[in-house]
Enzyme design. Structure first.
Site, PDB file in Angstrom:
ATOM      1  N   GLU A 117     -20.681  28.999 -24.203  1.00  0.00           N
ATOM      2  CA  GLU A 117     -20.530  30.059 -23.191  1.00  0.00           C
ATOM      3  C   GLU A 117     -21.303  29.715 -21.909  1.00  0.00           C
ATOM      4  OE1 GLU A 117     -18.404  32.341 -23.581  1.00  0.00           O
ATOM      5  OE2 GLU A 117     -18.286  32.956 -25.686  1.00  0.00           O
ATOM      6  N   HIS A 141     -26.115  37.173 -24.640  1.00  0.00           N
ATOM      7  CA  HIS A 141     -24.847  37.524 -25.290  1.00  0.00           C
ATOM      8  C   HIS A 141     -25.077  37.647 -26.787  1.00  0.00           C
ATOM      9  CE1 HIS A 141     -20.861  37.396 -26.900  1.00  0.00           C
ATOM     10  NE2 HIS A 141     -21.003  36.175 -27.377  1.00  0.00           N
ATOM     11  N   HIS A 143     -23.555  39.752 -30.750  1.00  0.00           N
ATOM     12  CA  HIS A 143     -22.413  40.313 -31.487  1.00  0.00           C
ATOM     13  C   HIS A 143     -22.844  41.541 -32.295  1.00  0.00           C
ATOM     14  CE1 HIS A 143     -20.437  35.981 -31.737  1.00  0.00           C
ATOM     15  NE2 HIS A 143     -20.539  36.437 -30.499  1.00  0.00           N
ATOM     16  N   GLU A 171     -31.128  58.704 -23.654  1.00  0.00           N
ATOM     17  CA  GLU A 171     -31.705  57.464 -23.125  1.00  0.00           C
ATOM     18  C   GLU A 171     -30.675  56.595 -22.375  1.00  0.00           C
ATOM     19  OE1 GLU A 171     -34.786  57.363 -23.486  1.00  0.00           O
ATOM     20  OE2 GLU A 171     -35.328  55.329 -22.901  1.00  0.00           O
ATOM     21  N   HIS A 212     -15.501  41.247 -29.659  1.00  0.00           N
ATOM     22  CA  HIS A 212     -16.345  40.069 -29.630  1.00  0.00           C
ATOM     23  C   HIS A 212     -17.836  40.438 -29.535  1.00  0.00           C
ATOM     24  CE1 HIS A 212     -17.114  35.819 -27.717  1.00  0.00           C
ATOM     25  NE2 HIS A 212     -18.128  36.230 -28.450  1.00  0.00           N
TER      26      HIS A 212
END
Ligand code: 13P
Ligand code: ZN
Length: 270
Positions: A117, A141, A143, A171, A212
């Site tokens: 990525e 990033h 998952h 929040e 994803h």
């Protein structure tokens, strides 16, 4: 000093490992990058041994981060191994003067290379560096399961998705008053995914990748981690609520959000 003695490298590894403990990094899932400050480059300069220049990705161009150094996770590396073998699970790269190529300067032991990525990370760094006057330094990033689950039942549209998250926990509006961006499913590791994310992350610090995960940014490791944690917590609440019954008896209303926005100067317009 040795790279792993430098505070930025220790924080990098600690954050990655905390993400693993949260369950956000099955197998080699997720990736992390940090843009080094000049004093941090000076700290580790003697350990840097630049290799060959290589393309960031087909057509990928991030001139806004030309000449910058980044610590990034390695492609295929397991966050669970980050503390044990950081020099194999991560490395330091330098971006060339055109923003199209990079070279490995440290780490990536045993023939490793930066995350698949990398186009997303560099293009997102470029966007946020410009949007924050250089204060943004971390792109993350992961998952997280509850957030991914929501991408199967909520509209894949930023405003609607954001509103659902804001409904769940007070929040949320405080931590991400600018909301989240949302992208439909795109090919992982593609330059297109990087470009589309970079466009959305300019205004939002977090972008949902349908089916994803999430990519987010922050000035510090804590800020990026905390943002992802808050979004995933709200997602978990929503998954639980929706599992109990299809409708909510009560939730955080538009008026409630306006009250918070006024009280905390969030600038939210509903
Ligand atoms: P990497 O192992 O190449 O970082 O890929 C993991 C991932 O999450 C791809 O989206
Ligand atoms: Zn991923």
């Amino acid at each position: 000093m040795e790279v792993m003695e430098a505070p930025f490298a220790q924080e990098f590894v600690r954050m990655a490992y905390e993400g693993w403990k949260q369950g956000w990094h099955e197998c080699n899932g997720g990736n992390l990058s940090y843009r080094l400050r000049s004093e941090e480059i000076a700290q580790v300069a003697e350990c840097l041994t630049p290799g060959e220049w290589r393309e960031v990705g087909e057509g990928a161009k991030a001139p806004g981060v030309a000449g910058e150094l980044f610590m990034v996770t390695a492609a295929g590396s397991f966050f669970s191994n980050m503390e044990r073998v950081p020099e194999r699970c991560a490395g330091i790269i330098e971006v060339d003067a055109s923003g199209t190529r990079f070279r490995q300067c440290w780490g990536f032991a045993e023939g490793g290379r930066p995350t698949s990525e990398l186009p997303s990370h560099l293009l997102n760094h470029e966007s946020k560096k410009a949007a924050t006057d250089g204060s943004s330094r971390v792109v993350y990033h992961a998952h997280p399961a509850n957030l991914i689950a929501l991408t199967f039942v909520l509209p894949l549209e930023g405003k609607a998705f954001t509103r659902e998250l804001w409904k769940a926990i007070s929040e949320c509006a405080l931590v991400f008053p600018q909301g989240v961006g949302v992208l439909e499913w795109m090919n992982p590791g593609s330059v297109e995914l990087g470009r589309a994310s970079a466009e959305l992350i300019r205004e939002h610090d977090a972008v949902v990748w349908a089916h994803h995960g999430l990519i987010c940014s922050g000035d510090t490791f804590d800020a990026a981690f905390g943002l992802l944690h808050t979004i995933e917590k709200a997602s978990e609440v929503l998954v639980k609520v929706r599992s109990m019954q299809p409708t909510m008896e009560s939730f955080i209303t538009d008026d409630n959000i306006r009250t918070m926005s006024e009280a905390y100067g969030l600038g939210i317009k509903l």
